[in-house]
Motif scaffolding. Sequence first.
Motif, short mmCIF file in Angstrom:
data_model
loop_
_atom_site.label_atom_id
_atom_site.label_comp_id
_atom_site.label_asym_id
_atom_site.label_seq_id
_atom_site.Cartn_x
_atom_site.Cartn_y
_atom_site.Cartn_z
N LEU A 19 -19.09 -18.96 40.87
CA LEU A 19 -19.26 -20.38 41.16
C LEU A 19 -18.36 -20.82 42.30
N ARG A 20 -18.79 -21.84 43.00
CA ARG A 20 -17.95 -22.44 44.04
C ARG A 20 -16.88 -23.32 43.40
N SER A 21 -15.99 -23.86 44.21
CA SER A 21 -14.84 -24.60 43.68
C SER A 21 -15.24 -25.90 42.99
N ASP A 22 -16.45 -26.38 43.25
CA ASP A 22 -16.94 -27.58 42.54
C ASP A 22 -17.73 -27.20 41.30
N ALA A 23 -17.60 -25.96 40.84
CA ALA A 23 -18.25 -25.46 39.62
C ALA A 23 -19.78 -25.46 39.72
N THR A 24 -20.29 -25.19 40.92
CA THR A 24 -21.73 -25.08 41.10
C THR A 24 -22.08 -23.70 41.66
N LEU A 25 -23.31 -23.29 41.39
CA LEU A 25 -23.86 -22.07 41.97
C LEU A 25 -24.72 -22.48 43.16
N SER A 26 -24.42 -21.95 44.32
CA SER A 26 -25.16 -22.35 45.51
C SER A 26 -26.59 -21.82 45.45
N PRO A 27 -27.52 -22.48 46.14
CA PRO A 27 -28.88 -21.95 46.20
C PRO A 27 -28.93 -20.53 46.75
N TYR A 28 -28.06 -20.24 47.71
CA TYR A 28 -28.00 -18.87 48.25
C TYR A 28 -27.64 -17.87 47.16
N ALA A 29 -26.61 -18.21 46.37
CA ALA A 29 -26.19 -17.30 45.31
C ALA A 29 -27.27 -17.15 44.25
N ARG A 30 -27.94 -18.25 43.90
CA ARG A 30 -29.00 -18.17 42.90
C ARG A 30 -30.13 -17.27 43.38
N ASP A 31 -30.57 -17.48 44.60
CA ASP A 31 -31.65 -16.65 45.13
C ASP A 31 -31.21 -15.20 45.25
N GLY A 32 -29.97 -14.99 45.65
CA GLY A 32 -29.47 -13.63 45.79
C GLY A 32 -29.41 -12.90 44.46
N LEU A 33 -28.92 -13.58 43.43
CA LEU A 33 -28.86 -12.96 42.11
C LEU A 33 -30.26 -12.60 41.61
N ASN A 34 -31.20 -13.52 41.80
CA ASN A 34 -32.56 -13.22 41.35
C ASN A 34 -33.17 -12.06 42.13
N ALA A 35 -32.87 -11.97 43.42
CA ALA A 35 -33.37 -10.84 44.20
C ALA A 35 -32.82 -9.53 43.66
N LEU A 36 -31.55 -9.53 43.31
CA LEU A 36 -30.93 -8.32 42.75
C LEU A 36 -31.56 -7.98 41.39
N LEU A 37 -31.71 -8.99 40.55
CA LEU A 37 -32.28 -8.75 39.22
C LEU A 37 -33.72 -8.26 39.32
N ASP A 38 -34.48 -8.88 40.22
CA ASP A 38 -35.87 -8.46 40.39
C ASP A 38 -35.98 -7.04 40.93
N ASP A 39 -34.92 -6.61 41.62
CA ASP A 39 -34.91 -5.26 42.19
C ASP A 39 -34.35 -4.23 41.21
N GLY A 40 -34.07 -4.68 39.96
CA GLY A 40 -33.65 -3.73 38.94
C GLY A 40 -32.15 -3.57 38.77
N VAL A 41 -31.35 -4.37 39.50
CA VAL A 41 -29.90 -4.29 39.34
C VAL A 41 -29.53 -4.91 37.99
N ARG A 42 -28.73 -4.20 37.23
CA ARG A 42 -28.34 -4.67 35.90
C ARG A 42 -27.03 -5.43 36.01
N LEU A 43 -27.11 -6.73 35.81
CA LEU A 43 -25.91 -7.55 35.89
C LEU A 43 -25.94 -8.66 34.85
N THR A 44 -24.73 -9.10 34.47
CA THR A 44 -24.59 -10.20 33.54
C THR A 44 -23.24 -10.86 33.81
N VAL A 45 -22.85 -11.82 32.96
CA VAL A 45 -21.62 -12.56 33.20
C VAL A 45 -20.70 -12.47 32.00
N ALA A 46 -19.40 -12.58 32.29
CA ALA A 46 -18.36 -12.68 31.27
C ALA A 46 -17.51 -13.88 31.64
#
Length: 286
Positions: A19-46
């Motif tokens: 997250l950015r310093s204002d506690a938001t996920l940028s549109p770039y980061a959201r699209d990037g994460l989805n591109a990775l997930l759609d490409d089979g990259v296994r990721l999650t959050v802690a």
Amino acid sequence: MIADRRSGLHVLDLDGTLLRSDATLSPYARDGLNALLDDGVRLTVASARSAVAIRSLLAGVRLTLPVIELGGAFLTDFATGRHLAHRTLGPEVVTAALDVLARIPAEPVLTTWDGTTDRVLHGPGRDPATAWYVAEKADYGDPRLTPCADPRAAAALTRTALLVAFVPDAEAAAVVDALEAALSGAACVLATENRYVPGWSEVQIGHPQAEKGLAVRHLTEVTGLADAHLTVYGDHLNDLPMFAVADRSVAPANAHPEVLARAGTVTAANDEDGIVRHLLEGFGGS
């Protein structure tokens, strides 16, 4: 190299990392994460945040793996909210902690679980940090929020995943000392400066084994990824336990100095979406 990393597991912290310093996920980061997930990259959050908050903050991100919430207190199915494992405190420990907080005094907020339902039990929010903590949850419609006039009575009937109280920064070390003396190792006590309400520190009390390192190891077992190459991403001291169990650790440039010293790789800062950019570059994206 890319194929090896694609077959691994990536576990990302949220605040200060993804997250950015204002506690938001940028549109770039959201699209990037989805591109990775759609490409089979296994990721999650802690995260030290709850699954409810994670779902709100990462709205639109297509996570499928379980998430680690409340700093390791729960391993939770992201789609259903069902807890797959828990590290929670019993009534005796919570009562002892409440006794200390009552003498300070500091207003407690309890995240509880009765085996079925999660609740966040809170009082009136007399100090600005506690008021912010409750208001933030209200803003994203957290269904767990429950006003509670008698936290001691409530704690006696349930398990507590996390007890939080806010104190002025100058008092935090003494409060931690008092709690540790009263609890004698029956709980883990941490204090961190609240990045969103300057001048106030968040004191967290949880199960001694509610930490990200153990939770990440349990995650790999539950998901059948115990033999996968593990890369973790974090910025603060509570991320170091998962650094200790990972094959590779990554931190953004804004991370705590001790975290930067332990990281194998340092990316651009969170406000530059450094972690997602690093992931996309590693997997051949842009």
